[in-house]
Design a protein around this motif. Structure first.
Motif, short mmCIF file in Angstrom:
data_model
loop_
_atom_site.label_atom_id
_atom_site.label_comp_id
_atom_site.label_asym_id
_atom_site.label_seq_id
_atom_site.Cartn_x
_atom_site.Cartn_y
_atom_site.Cartn_z
N ASP A 1 0.81 -1.22 0.00
CA ASP A 1 0.00 0.00 0.00
C ASP A 1 0.84 1.27 0.00
O ASP A 1 0.47 2.27 -0.63
CB ASP A 1 -0.95 0.02 1.21
N ILE A 2 1.95 1.27 0.73
CA ILE A 2 2.74 2.50 0.81
C ILE A 2 3.99 2.45 -0.06
O ILE A 2 4.87 3.29 0.05
CB ILE A 2 3.14 2.81 2.27
N ALA A 3 4.05 1.46 -0.95
CA ALA A 3 5.20 1.38 -1.86
C ALA A 3 5.17 2.55 -2.84
O ALA A 3 4.10 2.98 -3.29
CB ALA A 3 5.18 0.06 -2.61
N GLU A 4 6.32 3.05 -3.20
CA GLU A 4 6.41 4.16 -4.14
C GLU A 4 6.17 3.71 -5.57
O GLU A 4 5.76 4.51 -6.42
CB GLU A 4 7.77 4.84 -4.03
N ARG A 5 6.44 2.43 -5.85
CA ARG A 5 6.27 1.92 -7.21
C ARG A 5 5.59 0.56 -7.16
O ARG A 5 5.74 -0.19 -6.20
CB ARG A 5 7.63 1.76 -7.92
N GLU A 6 4.87 0.22 -8.21
CA GLU A 6 4.31 -1.12 -8.34
C GLU A 6 5.45 -2.10 -8.63
O GLU A 6 6.34 -1.81 -9.43
CB GLU A 6 3.30 -1.17 -9.49
N PRO A 7 5.45 -3.26 -7.98
CA PRO A 7 6.51 -4.24 -8.25
C PRO A 7 6.31 -4.91 -9.61
O PRO A 7 5.19 -4.99 -10.12
CB PRO A 7 6.34 -5.25 -7.11
N PHE A 8 7.41 -5.39 -10.17
CA PHE A 8 7.35 -6.21 -11.37
C PHE A 8 7.34 -7.67 -10.92
O PHE A 8 8.35 -8.15 -10.37
CB PHE A 8 8.56 -5.94 -12.27
N VAL A 9 6.23 -8.38 -11.12
CA VAL A 9 6.07 -9.74 -10.62
C VAL A 9 5.71 -10.67 -11.77
O VAL A 9 4.77 -10.41 -12.52
CB VAL A 9 4.98 -9.81 -9.54
N GLY A 10 6.46 -11.76 -11.92
CA GLY A 10 6.14 -12.74 -12.95
C GLY A 10 7.35 -13.58 -13.28
O GLY A 10 8.49 -13.22 -12.97
N TRP A 11 7.12 -14.71 -13.90
CA TRP A 11 8.23 -15.59 -14.29
C TRP A 11 9.18 -14.87 -15.25
O TRP A 11 10.37 -15.18 -15.30
CB TRP A 11 7.69 -16.85 -14.96
N GLU A 12 8.65 -13.89 -16.00
CA GLU A 12 9.48 -13.20 -16.98
C GLU A 12 10.54 -12.30 -16.34
O GLU A 12 11.47 -11.85 -17.01
CB GLU A 12 8.61 -12.37 -17.94
N TRP A 13 10.41 -12.03 -15.04
CA TRP A 13 11.36 -11.16 -14.35
C TRP A 13 12.38 -11.95 -13.53
O TRP A 13 13.10 -11.39 -12.71
CB TRP A 13 10.63 -10.18 -13.45
N VAL A 14 12.46 -13.24 -13.74
CA VAL A 14 13.40 -14.09 -13.01
C VAL A 14 14.78 -14.03 -13.67
O VAL A 14 14.93 -14.37 -14.86
CB VAL A 14 12.92 -15.55 -12.95
N ALA A 15 15.78 -13.59 -12.90
CA ALA A 15 17.16 -13.58 -13.39
C ALA A 15 17.81 -14.91 -13.05
O ALA A 15 17.86 -15.31 -11.89
CB ALA A 15 17.94 -12.43 -12.76
N LEU A 16 18.31 -15.58 -14.06
CA LEU A 16 18.96 -16.87 -13.86
C LEU A 16 20.46 -16.69 -13.65
O LEU A 16 21.01 -15.62 -13.85
CB LEU A 16 18.72 -17.77 -15.08
N GLY A 17 21.11 -17.77 -13.25
CA GLY A 17 22.55 -17.71 -13.03
C GLY A 17 23.36 -17.88 -14.29
O GLY A 17 24.58 -17.78 -14.28
N GLN A 18 22.68 -18.12 -15.41
CA GLN A 18 23.35 -18.29 -16.71
C GLN A 18 22.72 -17.32 -17.70
O GLN A 18 21.50 -17.13 -17.71
CB GLN A 18 23.17 -19.72 -17.23
N ASP A 19 23.54 -16.70 -18.55
CA ASP A 19 23.01 -15.80 -19.57
C ASP A 19 22.26 -16.58 -20.65
O ASP A 19 21.21 -16.18 -21.12
CB ASP A 19 24.14 -15.00 -20.23
N THR A 20 22.86 -17.68 -21.07
CA THR A 20 22.23 -18.55 -22.06
C THR A 20 22.24 -19.96 -21.52
O THR A 20 23.22 -20.41 -20.93
CB THR A 20 22.99 -18.51 -23.40
N LEU A 21 21.16 -20.67 -21.73
CA LEU A 21 21.02 -22.02 -21.20
C LEU A 21 21.09 -23.03 -22.33
O LEU A 21 20.43 -22.87 -23.36
CB LEU A 21 19.69 -22.16 -20.46
N SER A 22 21.87 -24.06 -22.13
CA SER A 22 21.97 -25.11 -23.14
C SER A 22 20.65 -25.85 -23.23
O SER A 22 20.05 -26.22 -22.22
CB SER A 22 23.08 -26.10 -22.76
N THR A 23 20.17 -26.04 -24.45
CA THR A 23 18.93 -26.78 -24.68
C THR A 23 19.16 -27.74 -25.85
O THR A 23 18.82 -27.43 -26.99
CB THR A 23 17.76 -25.83 -24.99
N PRO A 24 19.74 -28.91 -25.58
CA PRO A 24 20.07 -29.84 -26.66
C PRO A 24 18.83 -30.33 -27.39
O PRO A 24 17.78 -30.54 -26.78
CB PRO A 24 20.78 -30.98 -25.92
N ALA A 25 18.96 -30.49 -28.70
CA ALA A 25 17.84 -30.98 -29.49
C ALA A 25 17.49 -32.41 -29.12
O ALA A 25 16.33 -32.81 -29.14
CB ALA A 25 18.18 -30.88 -30.98
N THR A 26 18.49 -33.20 -28.79
CA THR A 26 18.26 -34.59 -28.39
C THR A 26 19.04 -34.89 -27.12
O THR A 26 20.09 -34.31 -26.86
CB THR A 26 18.72 -35.55 -29.50
#
Length: 347
Positions: A131-156
């Motif tokens: 209620d007394i926050a100066e700004r609305e928070p950004f909440v969502g899975w899209e705002w999650v910072a991971l420990g890796q910039d790019t994640l390996s995603t093998p095709a197989t």
């Protein structure tokens, strides 16, 4: 970048802060310095990424130290990813030193004074009073910072089932040995890779090899993301790694270091990305054996969990946070320029 890490604190905050720092430097063109407590392992990890580290002097008050750094370096922004007792009033003092303050995943009163705050959609965030926050928070899975910039995603992936075990960068509760013993009892034929972080005791290697010589043991690998990407299932302590495995589409079983982590893990469970066993002190080895075996015997369930992870987490949270921070800097610069022009016109 104000963050801490080490044997007792773990390395999750450092890893995700580094991701944000790299995005600010490499994508947004900003110079970055880190401000950290005196922990050699964490500091050397940051320095190895090419960043300068200012170390907190012994006995110094955190806000006095940060204000001194602000006076010396005149930063455009300070990003806080800490669990210290730095107060909301201290955040206002930092802002008064002509800098923007951003807070990452912060449930303390600091969030109410910051220029921007970013959170995953976990129960604790929705229970907070804004209620007394100066700004609305950004909440969502899209705002999650991971420990890796790019994640390996093998095709197989390998035809053989692969289980990855990671109890964090320092394994503060000594969970690696009991989890290895639990997996030793699995009846399903699978390959197991156990990852030990930089803060785990060196004596652990021989102990684990004696328990399960057929398992693969890797210490502080440079290709962490590649190893996890190959996995059919993860057995991990809840933390940054949980988000990374979700983004890679690797279903996981979470063991939580405390009740706060257990609450956060419940959001993953509700979203279908993994299974939480709750707080570590309540988890028995037989429970670990049972749930891992059940999931290994249910490939269709694992596939559904994998899809849920990829749907929720795209691995671009650090980039979004960096871009929003740069936007705040530009907006402030424009506002100050307009104010200056206005004063000049009046004069």
């Amino acid at each position: 970048m104000r963050c801490d890490g080490g044997a007792s604190l773990g390395f999750g905050h450092v890893r995700r802060s580094l991701s944000i720092a790299r995005a600010l430097r490499d994508r947004e063109g900003l110079g970055i310095r880190f401000a950290m407590i005196d922990d050699n392992t964490a500091i050397e990890h940051v320095r190895a990424q090419g960043f300068t580290v200012d170390v907190k002097p012994g006995g110094a008050e955190e806000i006095d130290w940060l204000l001194a750094l602000a006076s010396t370096h005149t930063p455009l922004a300070v990003i806080l990813d800490v669990r210290t007792d730095l107060s909301a009033a201290s955040v206002l003092r930092l802002r008064g030193a002509d800098t923007i303050v951003v807070a990452i995943d912060d449930a303390s009163q600091r969030r109410l004074s910051a220029d921007a705050t970013f959170y995953p959609p976990v129960p604790q965030v929705f229970a907070l009073d804004w209620d007394i926050a100066e700004r609305e928070p950004f909440v969502g899975w899209e705002w999650v910072a991971l420990g890796q910039d790019t994640l390996s995603t093998p095709a197989t992936k390998s035809d053989k089932v692969q289980v990855i075990v990671s109890m964090g960068g320092s394994d503060p509760l000594g969970l690696t040995s009991p989890t290895v013993r639990a997996l030793k009892s699995i009846a399903v034929n699978c390959d197991v890779t156990v990852i030990m972080g930089p803060g785990t005791p060196q004596t652990l290697d021989a102990e684990l090899k004696a328990i399960a010589p057929e398992f693969n043991f890797v210490r502080n690998p440079e290709n962490f993301s590649h190893l996890t990407a190959q996995a059919s299932l993860g057995l991990i302590t809840f933390g940054v790694t949980a988000y990374e495995l979700g983004a890679q589409g690797v279903p996981a079983v979470y063991i939580c270091l405390n009740s706060d982590h257990a609450q956060s893990a419940s959001a993953f469970e509700r979203s279908g990305m993994g299974v939480s066993l709750g707080v570590a002190s309540d988890v028995r080895e037989t429970q670990i054996t049972q749930i891992i075996q059940e999931l290994l015997e249910a490939p269709e369930l694992r596939q559904a969990m994998s899809a849920a992870g990829r749907m929720n987490l795209d691995g671009r949270g650090a980039i979004r946070i960096a871009a929003r921070t740069k936007q705040l800097i530009e907006e402030r610069k424009e506002a100050l320029s307009f104010e200056f022009r206005g004063k000049a016109a009046v004069a």
